[in-house]
Design a protein around this motif. Structure first.
Motif, PDB file in Angstrom:
ATOM      1  N   ILE A 168      30.223 -30.940  -0.931  1.00 31.85           N
ATOM      2  CA  ILE A 168      30.071 -29.493  -0.969  1.00 31.85           C
ATOM      3  C   ILE A 168      28.589 -29.141  -1.032  1.00 31.85           C
ATOM      4  N   ALA A 169      28.186 -28.215  -0.162  1.00 31.53           N
ATOM      5  CA  ALA A 169      26.815 -27.711  -0.166  1.00 31.53           C
ATOM      6  C   ALA A 169      26.869 -26.195  -0.309  1.00 31.53           C
ATOM      7  N   VAL A 170      25.927 -25.634  -1.066  1.00 35.34           N
ATOM      8  CA  VAL A 170      25.909 -24.194  -1.340  1.00 35.34           C
ATOM      9  C   VAL A 170      24.490 -23.644  -1.221  1.00 35.34           C
ATOM     10  N   HIS A 171      24.407 -22.325  -1.073  1.00 33.17           N
ATOM     11  CA  HIS A 171      23.125 -21.639  -1.213  1.00 33.17           C
ATOM     12  C   HIS A 171      23.388 -20.168  -1.475  1.00 33.17           C
ATOM     13  N   PRO A 172      22.494 -19.524  -2.249  1.00 32.71           N
ATOM     14  CA  PRO A 172      22.663 -18.094  -2.508  1.00 32.71           C
ATOM     15  C   PRO A 172      22.632 -17.319  -1.197  1.00 32.71           C
ATOM     16  N   VAL A 182      19.498 -16.784   1.251  1.00 31.49           N
ATOM     17  CA  VAL A 182      18.291 -17.389   0.683  1.00 31.49           C
ATOM     18  C   VAL A 182      18.279 -18.893   0.955  1.00 31.49           C
ATOM     19  N   GLY A 183      17.211 -19.380   1.558  1.00 29.07           N
ATOM     20  CA  GLY A 183      16.952 -20.812   1.649  1.00 29.07           C
ATOM     21  C   GLY A 183      17.952 -21.629   2.426  1.00 29.07           C
ATOM     22  N   THR A 184      17.918 -22.936   2.145  1.00 30.62           N
ATOM     23  CA  THR A 184      18.785 -23.892   2.821  1.00 30.62           C
ATOM     24  C   THR A 184      19.866 -24.384   1.862  1.00 30.62           C
ATOM     25  N   ASN A 185      20.848 -25.063   2.417  1.00 30.68           N
ATOM     26  CA  ASN A 185      21.951 -25.586   1.605  1.00 30.68           C
ATOM     27  C   ASN A 185      21.473 -26.631   0.606  1.00 30.68           C
ATOM     28  N   ILE A 186      22.104 -26.629  -0.564  1.00 28.71           N
ATOM     29  CA  ILE A 186      21.883 -27.634  -1.600  1.00 28.71           C
ATOM     30  C   ILE A 186      23.193 -28.393  -1.751  1.00 28.71           C
ATOM     31  N   THR A 187      23.158 -29.698  -1.543  1.00 30.91           N
ATOM     32  CA  THR A 187      24.364 -30.506  -1.663  1.00 30.91           C
ATOM     33  C   THR A 187      24.640 -30.788  -3.128  1.00 30.91           C
ATOM     34  N   LEU A 188      25.863 -30.460  -3.564  1.00 28.79           N
ATOM     35  CA  LEU A 188      26.261 -30.714  -4.946  1.00 28.79           C
ATOM     36  C   LEU A 188      26.636 -32.181  -5.110  1.00 28.79           C
ATOM     37  N   SER A 189      26.440 -32.691  -6.300  1.00 26.01           N
ATOM     38  CA  SER A 189      26.740 -34.084  -6.578  1.00 26.01           C
ATOM     39  C   SER A 189      27.449 -34.162  -7.922  1.00 26.01           C
ATOM     40  N   PRO A 190      28.487 -34.958  -8.033  1.00 27.80           N
ATOM     41  CA  PRO A 190      29.032 -35.902  -7.066  1.00 27.80           C
ATOM     42  C   PRO A 190      29.998 -35.224  -6.095  1.00 27.80           C
TER      43      PRO A 190
END
Length: 83
Positions: free
Chosen positions: A48-52, A55-63
């Motif tokens: 899963i990747a998210v971003h506000p 705004v900006g690029t995706n941030i991949t959630l871990s794990p």
């Protein structure tokens, strides 16, 4: 979707959903994987990747999150014979 909690090659295509409401860090999203054959009975994991919004690029959630038995029940539709 991936075959392992880390590493491995992506199974199927990326599914994107935009503008999902998030409350206290929680969200729900229905996912439809077009190839039911991707669910062979082996373990499957969601990355899963998210971003506000906007705004900006995706941030991949871990794990990665494991797909557990209830969503995996799609395999029951393919049962033939008796148990």
């Amino acid at each position: 979707m991936f075959p392992a909690s880390t590493g491995g090659s992506q199974i199927g295509t990326t599914v994107m959903r935009a503008f999902l409401p998030v409350t206290n860090g929680l969200f729900t999203v229905p996912l439809e994987f077009l190839d039911a054959n991707s669910f062979s009975g082996a373990d499957r994991w969601l990355e899963i990747a998210v971003h506000p919004s906007g705004v900006g690029t995706n941030i991949t959630l871990s794990p990665r999150q494991q797909i557990t038995a209830a969503p995996y029940a799609i395999r029951a539709a393919n049962l033939t014979g008796t148990l």
